[in-house]
Design a protein around this motif. Structure first.
Motif, PDB file in Angstrom:
ATOM      1  N   LYS A 133       0.809  -1.102   0.122  1.00  0.00           N
ATOM      2  CA  LYS A 133      -0.010   0.018   0.001  1.00  0.00           C
ATOM      3  C   LYS A 133       0.826   1.233   0.160  1.00  0.00           C
ATOM      4  CE  LYS A 133      -1.506   0.737   3.999  1.00  0.00           C
ATOM      5  NZ  LYS A 133      -0.421   1.849   4.258  1.00  0.00           N
ATOM      6  N   SER A 134       1.664   1.231   0.771  1.00  0.00           N
ATOM      7  CA  SER A 134       2.733   2.524   0.914  1.00  0.00           C
ATOM      8  C   SER A 134       3.456   2.737  -0.347  1.00  0.00           C
ATOM      9  CB  SER A 134       3.570   2.363   1.987  1.00  0.00           C
ATOM     10  OG  SER A 134       2.889   2.558   3.312  1.00  0.00           O
ATOM     11  N   ASN A 139       4.303   6.031  -4.983  1.00  0.00           N
ATOM     12  CA  ASN A 139       4.666   6.246  -6.382  1.00  0.00           C
ATOM     13  C   ASN A 139       3.425   6.652  -7.116  1.00  0.00           C
ATOM     14  OD1 ASN A 139       7.238   4.940  -7.531  1.00  0.00           O
ATOM     15  ND2 ASN A 139       6.407   3.296  -5.955  1.00  0.00           N
ATOM     16  N   LEU A 140       2.158   6.635  -6.764  1.00  0.00           N
ATOM     17  CA  LEU A 140       1.052   7.433  -7.084  1.00  0.00           C
ATOM     18  C   LEU A 140       1.214   8.868  -7.238  1.00  0.00           C
ATOM     19  CD1 LEU A 140      -1.871   7.360  -8.342  1.00  0.00           C
ATOM     20  CD2 LEU A 140      -2.751   7.184  -6.069  1.00  0.00           C
ATOM     21  N   THR A 337      14.572   6.260  -3.363  1.00  0.00           N
ATOM     22  CA  THR A 337      14.468   6.709  -4.758  1.00  0.00           C
ATOM     23  C   THR A 337      13.267   5.748  -5.249  1.00  0.00           C
ATOM     24  OG1 THR A 337      16.083   5.300  -5.386  1.00  0.00           O
ATOM     25  CG2 THR A 337      16.739   7.639  -4.954  1.00  0.00           C
ATOM     26  N   PRO A 338      12.184   5.880  -5.277  1.00  0.00           N
ATOM     27  CA  PRO A 338      10.910   5.600  -5.793  1.00  0.00           C
ATOM     28  C   PRO A 338      11.356   4.926  -7.299  1.00  0.00           C
ATOM     29  CG  PRO A 338       9.955   6.890  -4.203  1.00  0.00           C
ATOM     30  CD  PRO A 338      11.624   7.296  -4.550  1.00  0.00           C
ATOM     31  N   ILE A 339      10.665   3.936  -7.721  1.00  0.00           N
ATOM     32  CA  ILE A 339      10.772   3.591  -9.059  1.00  0.00           C
ATOM     33  C   ILE A 339      10.455   4.600 -10.113  1.00  0.00           C
ATOM     34  CG2 ILE A 339       8.566   2.286  -9.240  1.00  0.00           C
ATOM     35  CD1 ILE A 339      11.924   1.079 -10.560  1.00  0.00           C
ATOM     36  N   ALA A 356      -1.872   6.668 -12.271  1.00  0.00           N
ATOM     37  CA  ALA A 356      -2.251   7.980 -11.866  1.00  0.00           C
ATOM     38  C   ALA A 356      -3.069   8.745 -12.999  1.00  0.00           C
ATOM     39  CB  ALA A 356      -0.890   9.060 -11.877  1.00  0.00           C
ATOM     40  N   ALA A 357      -3.004   8.259 -14.156  1.00  0.00           N
ATOM     41  CA  ALA A 357      -3.976   9.025 -15.392  1.00  0.00           C
ATOM     42  C   ALA A 357      -5.437   8.426 -14.880  1.00  0.00           C
ATOM     43  CB  ALA A 357      -3.394   8.472 -16.562  1.00  0.00           C
ATOM     44  N   ALA A 358      -5.399   6.949 -14.321  1.00  0.00           N
ATOM     45  CA  ALA A 358      -6.782   6.472 -14.373  1.00  0.00           C
ATOM     46  C   ALA A 358      -7.510   7.162 -13.116  1.00  0.00           C
ATOM     47  CB  ALA A 358      -6.528   4.959 -14.166  1.00  0.00           C
TER      48      ALA A 358
END
Length: 376
Positions: A133-134, A139-140, A337-339, A356-358
């Motif tokens: 979840k985190s 990343n979202l 450093t997230p993906i 994110a777009a969805a």
């Protein structure tokens, strides 16, 4: 050297979870002394719980220690008579001690004026821990930022505040005009209890304290104008979810699950809770859906198949994304450093940008539906 007024202004940013008043107004700050590079004072606690005392002591030490010229801070914990102002400001009568801490009362409407400059608020939640979840929340938020939006993230998981580690945040929040200035990381504005307490300091909090923390992260933080504010919620159906839905009208919640039945069992309960709280379900994210072998490239469904789609169909919500299990995503979270930042051109980063777009599209759709006239 910081002045007495600056020190008191900093301490006013800390609120007692029961009374909802700052510790200076409650008269808890006593014997304030300023020396050569040092500040000392006493916190004259009355009937506060031990966990409250420890948390307030830690926050007071850190906030004063960040002021200009302050090299060391000595904070004593003393006792004193309970001040008259310490009565709970929102006490709804005998039911105030309810296990979930309904500090605003069950019928209290959410307050949109807490963060008037924030356009959309997104909770990222799950039915159980260990489903990523985190990772999804961080990343979202970053993918929304990369789309050109202004974004903040609140780590609402007080028992496991992982967001500072995942974003590599090293600094401490500042203070300006008696409000907290959030830390910035990779273009995000960030707030977490993990930025205010030591890494190994446990937080043994009950409902009223979590409710107070949620409120403080909203009204006492200088978020400024944001397109999106993302909340990384603790797993399950507890006080944080209840408190957030009570104090703020959420744009919606993104539910994260893995495909196996044990995760689906718990995510159904979480979706049911948000539905009862009238929080829109933005959709479901199936995390760890498959694993691609690094040698042959074959995809294996380690945790089962189609689980996310089944639960999404069951509740009439879209399946927003199916995210594969990716070792480099884990490494990025561990190293800060997230993906989406570490390898923005990777397939995993693309999957988060599509998510994110969805989410943005879904929020727009629900907003348009909410503005339509109702036919009675």
């Amino acid at each position: 050297m910081a002045t007495e007024q600056q020190i008191l202004d900093a301490l006013r940013g800390i609120r007692d979870p029961e009374s909802q008043q700052d510790i200076v107004a409650l008269g808890l700050v006593r014997d304030l002394a300023i020396g050569a590079g040092g500040v000392s004072f006493t916190l004259a606690f009355a009937g506060q719980a031990p966990a409250t005392k420890a948390t307030v002591h830690s926050m007071a030490t850190r906030l004063v220690g960040q002021l200009p010229g302050v090299k060391n801070v000595q904070v004593k914990m003393g006792g004193g008579p309970a001040p008259a102002a310490a009565a709970p400001a929102h006490a709804p009568g005998p039911a105030h001690g309810h296990a979930h801490g309904h500090a605003q009362g069950q019928g209290a409407p959410p307050r949109p004026d807490l963060i008037p400059e924030v356009r959309h608020t997104i909770a990222v939640s799950s039915g159980k821990g260990g489903v990523g979840k985190s990772t999804v929340a961080v990343n979202l938020a970053l993918a929304l930022r990369q789309s050109g939006a202004t974004v903040g993230i609140i780590d609402s998981d007080v028992y496991g505040p992982d967001v500072p580690l995942m974003l590599g945040t090293k600094g401490r929040p500042g203070m300006f005009d008696n409000r907290i200035v959030p830390v910035e990381a990779h273009g995000l504005k960030v707030m977490s209890i993990g930025l205010l307490v030591n890494d190994k300091e446990p937080l043994v909090w009950r409902g009223p304290m979590i409710h107070s923390f949620i409120q403080q992260m909203l009204k006492d933080v200088m978020w400024g104008a944001l397109d999106y504010l993302v909340f990384d919620m603790p797993p399950g159906t507890g006080d944080a979810q209840l408190s957030l839905s009570q104090v703020l009208p959420l744009s919606g919640v993104v539910m994260v699950t893995t495909p196996q039945d044990v995760a689906l069992l718990d995510v159904r309960k979480a979706i049911g809770m948000f539905q009862r709280l009238n929080v829109p379900i933005l959709g479901v994210v199936e995390n760890m859906s498959t694993f691609a072998c690094p040698h042959c490239g074959q995809h294996t469904s380690i945790f089962g198949e189609t689980g996310g789609q089944r639960v999404a169909d069951e509740y009439g919500a879209p399946l927003l994304a199916r995210l594969p299990l990716d070792p480099e995503t884990r490494v990025g979270g561990d190293e800060g450093t997230p993906i989406t930042v570490r390898r923005p051109d990777s397939a995993q980063a693309l999957a988060f940008r599509n998510l994110a777009a969805a989410v943005a599209t879904r929020i727009d759709e629900l907003g348009a539906l909410g503005s339509l006239p109702k036919i009675s």
